[in-house]
Scaffold this active site. Structure first.
Site, PDB file in Angstrom:
ATOM      1  N   TYR A 142       0.826  -1.211   0.000  1.00 15.83           N
ATOM      2  CA  TYR A 142       0.000   0.000   0.000  1.00 15.83           C
ATOM      3  C   TYR A 142       0.863   1.264   0.000  1.00 15.83           C
ATOM      4  CZ  TYR A 142      -3.727  -3.200   1.267  1.00 15.83           C
ATOM      5  OH  TYR A 142      -4.611  -4.246   1.271  1.00 15.83           O
ATOM      6  N   LYS A 189       4.588 -14.971   3.647  1.00 12.91           N
ATOM      7  CA  LYS A 189       4.765 -15.798   2.443  1.00 12.91           C
ATOM      8  C   LYS A 189       6.271 -15.924   2.234  1.00 12.91           C
ATOM      9  CE  LYS A 189       3.044 -17.836  -1.249  1.00 12.91           C
ATOM     10  NZ  LYS A 189       2.419 -19.148  -1.164  1.00 12.91           N
ATOM     11  N   ASP A 249     -11.176  -9.982   6.301  1.00 16.26           N
ATOM     12  CA  ASP A 249     -12.478 -10.032   5.620  1.00 16.26           C
ATOM     13  C   ASP A 249     -12.970 -11.476   5.588  1.00 16.26           C
ATOM     14  OD1 ASP A 249     -12.536  -7.312   5.110  1.00 16.26           O
ATOM     15  OD2 ASP A 249     -13.193  -7.572   3.025  1.00 16.26           O
TER      16      ASP A 249
END
Ligand code: NAD
Length: 358
Positions: A142, A189, A249
């Site tokens: 971001y 990851k 989410d």
């Protein structure tokens, strides 16, 4: 206690749900003899319309001069469908997080027993789930370098983390785990990404300072699967900005609906409290948004920013009592919910307040 709260309704259902969050804060002030002074400011699409800037300087100045912030959401379909727009509502949100140093987003995922049937996940898998997410908020793709090249045919967003950013959120996660089941799951990851290898190495080092807390690592793809397969196996989860955005989410389904999940964004200055959902254009103006995420965000505000434990617990108990009586907004209702228990946004807020007045 006397406290100043900035209400930042934002766009879409943000306005509808923060009205109910404030109503609950008013009820708490009356019941516990506090004085809450409110200030309102604009952000997002509304702010672009009135000033051309998604986070006007005047808003920022107000945010820096208060004890806590109750925020709704930003976003407008105009921008979602126009990838070429240079000024976007979400820029206001990202800038606010950066300017206020809000680097840790806490998202408690706790299922009210009354909503066991509202989730698409089997009740026997869900029962007893209680996860506290720590999503890093000021780094990652971001905020990394982004742009287009090759005549606009290539787009890129740099995934970047600095050691101190990982250290500070890892400390917060371990400290929180000590007050819970003493387990931290760090999600990354690291098998593919260098920034994730830095993440893992740093969390491992910080973990040594908390020998009483069990630390495990999971790759984000596996974590996404395990969240649904065995949500009870998680206690505290710490992860980066992008992975945290997506996983929380997903985890909202454990709590039954996006409309049930509150969050707190904290750093070294003022705290900001907001539902995890967005401005939900599809239901804006219909009066059917679930205000409980905003109300539970107000509960987090009372606890974390004001240290008002009893007040915060009173809000959570009022929400639980309302659900126990069978009241539901459309997102958490099912075929068995009778018509007289189906509430709109405002009536749901009133019902919670009625329990605070008892
Ligand atoms: P969303 O969270 O707004 O909505 C996703 C789905 O959940 C929709 O079907 C919506 O109706 C439902 N929903 C959300 N909150 C609800 C509530 N309180 N009660 C009942 N149902 C609820 O996500 P989206 O549709 O992907 O995005 C809409 C806009 O919100 C976009 O412009 C996006 O950029 C913005 N957004 C903002 C934030 C934020 O301000 N923090 C977060 C996410 C998305």
């Amino acid at each position: 206690m006397k406290k100043k709260i900035v209400i930042l309704p934002g766009d879409g259902i943000g306005k509808e749900v923060t009205t109910e969050g404030k109503k609950v804060l008013d009820a708490i002030a009356a019941r516990f003899n506090h004085e809450f002074i409110y200030d309102y400011a604009v952000i997002g699409h509304d702010a672009i319309e009135s000033t051309g800037n998604p986070l006007p300087d005047e808003t920022l100045a107000r945010l820096k001069n208060c004890d806590a912030i109750l925020f709704g959401a930003v976003g407008h379909p105009k921008y979602d469908n126009d990838p070429t727009a240079k000024v976007r509502p979400e820029q206001g949100l990202l800038k606010m997080r950066k300017e206020l140093g809000l680097y840790a987003n806490l998202r408690p995922i706790k299922l009210f027993d009354e909503l066991l049937e509202a989730s698409s996940i089997k009740p026997e898998i869900l029962k007893g789930s209680d996860i506290l997410f720590f999503r890093e908020l000021t780094g990652d793709v971001y905020f990394g370098e982004k742009g287009r090249k090759d005549d606009g045919k290539t787009g890129y967003d740099l995934m970047i983390y600095q050691r101190y950013e990982v250290e500070r959120i890892a400390h917060k996660a371990f400290i929180a785990a000590r007050t819970r089941k003493k387990k931290v799951t760090s999600v990354d990851k690291a098998n593919v990404l260098e920034s994730s290898r830095l993440w893992r190495e740093t969390v491992q080092e910080i973990g040594k300072l908390y020998p009483d807390v069990q630390l495990e690592h999971q790759f984000v793809d596996a974590a996404a699967m395990k969240l649904i397969q065995n949500p009870r196996s998680f206690d505290v989860v710490v992860t980066g900005n992008l992975f945290g955005d997506i996983l929380t989410d997903e985890a909202s389904q454990i709590a039954g609906s996006m409309g049930m999940l509150a969050s707190a964004s904290v750093g070294d200055q003022v705290g900001l409290y907001e539902p995890i959902h967005g401005s939900a254009h599809d239901i804006t103006g219909k009066g059917i948004a679930n205000p409980l995420a905003s109300i539970l965000s107000a509960a987090l505000l009372l606890d974390i920013s004001f240290g008002m434990k009893a007040e915060s617990e009173a809000v959570i108990a009022a929400v639980a009592a309302t659900l126990k009586e069978g009241y539901r907004t459309a997102d958490i209702a099912d075929a068995n919910t009778p018509a007289n228990k189906r509430l709109n946004t405002q009536a749901m807020g009133d019902q919670v307040v009625s329990h605070l007045k008892k």
